[in-house]
Design a protein around this motif. Structure first.
Motif, PDB file in Angstrom:
ATOM      1  N   SER A 232       0.817  -0.927   0.154  1.00 13.01           N
ATOM      2  CA  SER A 232      -0.055  -0.005  -0.043  1.00 13.01           C
ATOM      3  C   SER A 232       0.937   1.146   0.105  1.00 13.01           C
ATOM      4  O   SER A 232       2.212   1.152   0.226  1.00 13.01           O
ATOM      5  CB  SER A 232      -0.905   0.029   1.214  1.00 13.01           C
ATOM      6  OG  SER A 232      -0.068   0.175   2.585  1.00 13.01           O
ATOM      7  N   TYR A 233       0.310   2.388  -0.007  1.00 10.21           N
ATOM      8  CA  TYR A 233       1.043   3.706   0.026  1.00 10.21           C
ATOM      9  C   TYR A 233       1.912   3.638   1.145  1.00 10.21           C
ATOM     10  O   TYR A 233       3.263   3.921   1.255  1.00 10.21           O
ATOM     11  CB  TYR A 233       0.193   4.724   0.036  1.00 10.21           C
ATOM     12  CG  TYR A 233       0.813   6.132   0.250  1.00 10.21           C
ATOM     13  CD1 TYR A 233       1.267   6.965  -0.767  1.00 10.21           C
ATOM     14  CD2 TYR A 233       0.623   6.929   1.434  1.00 10.21           C
ATOM     15  CE1 TYR A 233       2.060   7.974  -0.770  1.00 10.21           C
ATOM     16  CE2 TYR A 233       1.298   7.871   1.645  1.00 10.21           C
ATOM     17  CZ  TYR A 233       1.871   8.657   0.548  1.00 10.21           C
ATOM     18  OH  TYR A 233       2.416   9.762   0.919  1.00 10.21           O
ATOM     19  N   GLU A 234       1.395   3.352   2.327  1.00  9.65           N
ATOM     20  CA  GLU A 234       2.216   3.279   3.671  1.00  9.65           C
ATOM     21  C   GLU A 234       3.311   2.120   3.768  1.00  9.65           C
ATOM     22  O   GLU A 234       4.232   2.406   4.342  1.00  9.65           O
ATOM     23  CB  GLU A 234       1.177   3.053   5.033  1.00  9.65           C
ATOM     24  CG  GLU A 234       0.224   4.176   5.170  1.00  9.65           C
ATOM     25  CD  GLU A 234       0.708   5.558   5.472  1.00  9.65           C
ATOM     26  OE1 GLU A 234       1.880   5.431   6.103  1.00  9.65           O
ATOM     27  OE2 GLU A 234       0.691   6.414   5.108  1.00  9.65           O
ATOM     28  N   GLY A 235       2.881   1.272   3.098  1.00 11.24           N
ATOM     29  CA  GLY A 235       4.002   0.101   3.056  1.00 11.24           C
ATOM     30  C   GLY A 235       5.065   0.651   1.934  1.00 11.24           C
ATOM     31  O   GLY A 235       6.479   0.385   2.386  1.00 11.24           O
ATOM     32  N   PHE A 236       4.904   1.264   0.839  1.00 13.64           N
ATOM     33  CA  PHE A 236       6.050   1.783   0.107  1.00 13.64           C
ATOM     34  C   PHE A 236       6.824   2.914   1.044  1.00 13.64           C
ATOM     35  O   PHE A 236       7.904   2.888   0.917  1.00 13.64           O
ATOM     36  CB  PHE A 236       5.589   2.538  -1.197  1.00 13.64           C
ATOM     37  CG  PHE A 236       5.449   1.815  -2.230  1.00 13.64           C
ATOM     38  CD1 PHE A 236       6.308   0.986  -2.753  1.00 13.64           C
ATOM     39  CD2 PHE A 236       3.965   1.193  -2.798  1.00 13.64           C
ATOM     40  CE1 PHE A 236       6.009  -0.002  -3.784  1.00 13.64           C
ATOM     41  CE2 PHE A 236       3.790   0.466  -3.724  1.00 13.64           C
ATOM     42  CZ  PHE A 236       4.889  -0.487  -4.441  1.00 13.64           C
ATOM     43  N   ARG A 237       5.962   3.538   1.811  1.00 11.69           N
ATOM     44  CA  ARG A 237       6.854   4.671   2.717  1.00 11.69           C
ATOM     45  C   ARG A 237       7.692   3.745   3.460  1.00 11.69           C
ATOM     46  O   ARG A 237       8.818   4.346   3.856  1.00 11.69           O
ATOM     47  CB  ARG A 237       5.729   5.386   3.798  1.00 11.69           C
ATOM     48  CG  ARG A 237       4.821   6.443   2.909  1.00 11.69           C
ATOM     49  CD  ARG A 237       3.900   7.164   3.838  1.00 11.69           C
ATOM     50  NE  ARG A 237       4.920   7.985   4.288  1.00 11.69           N
ATOM     51  CZ  ARG A 237       4.255   9.247   5.331  1.00 11.69           C
ATOM     52  NH1 ARG A 237       2.987   9.210   5.407  1.00 11.69           N
ATOM     53  NH2 ARG A 237       5.141  10.028   5.904  1.00 11.69           N
ATOM     54  N   GLU A 238       7.344   2.794   4.056  1.00  3.99           N
ATOM     55  CA  GLU A 238       8.109   1.906   4.905  1.00  3.99           C
ATOM     56  C   GLU A 238       9.378   1.548   4.073  1.00  3.99           C
ATOM     57  O   GLU A 238      10.490   1.672   4.574  1.00  3.99           O
ATOM     58  CB  GLU A 238       7.389   0.780   5.590  1.00  3.99           C
ATOM     59  CG  GLU A 238       8.145  -0.004   6.636  1.00  3.99           C
ATOM     60  CD  GLU A 238       9.102  -1.211   6.060  1.00  3.99           C
ATOM     61  OE1 GLU A 238       9.932  -1.458   7.036  1.00  3.99           O
ATOM     62  OE2 GLU A 238       8.406  -1.717   5.113  1.00  3.99           O
ATOM     63  N   LEU A 239       9.127   0.863   3.064  1.00  4.10           N
ATOM     64  CA  LEU A 239      10.096   0.371   2.296  1.00  4.10           C
ATOM     65  C   LEU A 239      11.184   1.493   2.029  1.00  4.10           C
ATOM     66  O   LEU A 239      12.808   1.121   1.875  1.00  4.10           O
ATOM     67  CB  LEU A 239       9.786  -0.306   0.915  1.00  4.10           C
ATOM     68  CG  LEU A 239       9.016  -1.400   0.983  1.00  4.10           C
ATOM     69  CD1 LEU A 239       8.637  -1.922  -0.471  1.00  4.10           C
ATOM     70  CD2 LEU A 239       9.798  -2.664   1.617  1.00  4.10           C
ATOM     71  N   ALA A 240      10.765   2.545   1.525  1.00  8.10           N
ATOM     72  CA  ALA A 240      11.780   3.804   1.167  1.00  8.10           C
ATOM     73  C   ALA A 240      12.659   4.134   2.156  1.00  8.10           C
ATOM     74  O   ALA A 240      13.791   4.528   1.843  1.00  8.10           O
ATOM     75  CB  ALA A 240      10.673   4.982   1.004  1.00  8.10           C
ATOM     76  N   GLY A 241      12.336   3.923   3.493  1.00  6.64           N
ATOM     77  CA  GLY A 241      13.285   4.180   4.481  1.00  6.64           C
ATOM     78  C   GLY A 241      14.312   3.126   4.938  1.00  6.64           C
ATOM     79  O   GLY A 241      14.935   3.348   5.817  1.00  6.64           O
TER      80      GLY A 241
END
Length: 256
Positions: free
Chosen positions: A16-25
């Protein structure tokens, strides 16, 4: 693709959008894994992907001084290619993604960054209605489909296109119907055995709903939606050298 990459592909499928935020960091992931791909599907391949994008959006390099929007650029090599093309042609480029993804992309006077999922960030795009010459949205639409509403996303993006040729490429769209057709072929069966590492034939599963997946019905409904709104639209194949050309297609839209 090895077993670890197959595991990653399964884990990345439901982001999800939040999942991608977590991956990006995550510093332990490669720049390809941060955008939801095993390295084998993107490393060394994004130049060819960009070649296909610019072939389908020729204005990107044939004209100067355009307004370009990239929805969900991520943080791999592909946005770097697009940003460089914009720099070379004097375009303004607007990047819409999470703060974590945008932080990994360069800053420059011709680059504008907008945080948030599209189209929820629409207030930050105020004033761009009918003013965008080129929109790129690559490997994103299936996540929009999972989160919904899909038509709302399409309508908002189409509303930004400049009359008289504004174009949008919605690229790398998974199509369950196309995948079934491929797996029913001899080439598809060989691919399946290589991909899974098991000596068994796939079961394509015709004549059943594509629950939770995009298929011919979804893609063609987007074409019909765009055309009904006065925007020309086509489903296009990917060149065979792209990593998922046997199961993904592109949508090209152009406002007359």
């Amino acid at each position: 693709m090895n077993e670890e990459e197959r595991r990653q592909a399964r884990a990345f499928a439901d982001l999800s959008y939040e999942g991608f935020r977590e991956l990006a960091g995550r510093a332990d992931l490669s720049r390809y894994q941060r955008i939801g791909f095993p390295d084998s599907l993107r490393a060394g391949r994004e130049g060819a992907i960009f070649d296909d994008i610019r072939a389908k959006l020729p204005a990107l390099e044939a004209r100067r001084g355009l307004t370009v929007l990239d929805i969900g650029p991520g943080c791999s090599d592909l946005p770097a290619h697009i940003i460089e093309a914009c720099r070379a042609q004097g375009h303004e480029i607007i990047l819409v993604d999470s703060p974590e993804m945008l932080a990994a992309l360069p800053d420059a006077p011709f680059i504008r960054k907008i945080e948030g999922p599209f189209p929820d960030c629409a207030p930050a795009l105020a004033g761009l209605s009918g003013q965008v010459d080129v929109v790129v949205c690559y490997s994103v639409l299936h996540y929009v489909f999972a989160a919904g509403p899909l038509f709302g996303f399409l309508d908002a993006a189409m509303g930004l296109l400049r009359p008289g040729g504004g174009a949008m490429l919605i690229g790398d769209v998974p199509n369950a119907s196309m995948r079934r057709r491929f797996l029913a072929s001899a080439a598809g069966a060989a691919f399946h055995r290589h991909y899974t590492g098991r000596d068994e034939d796939p079961v394509p599963g015709f004549n059943q709903p594509s629950e939770g997946e995009m298929d011919d019905a979804v893609l063609l409904s987007l074409v019909a939606r765009a055309r009904a709104a006065g925007v020309d639209a086509w489903v296009l194949p990917q060149p065979p050298e792209l990593p998922m050309a046997n199961r993904r297609e592109d949508l090209l839209l152009r406002r007359p």
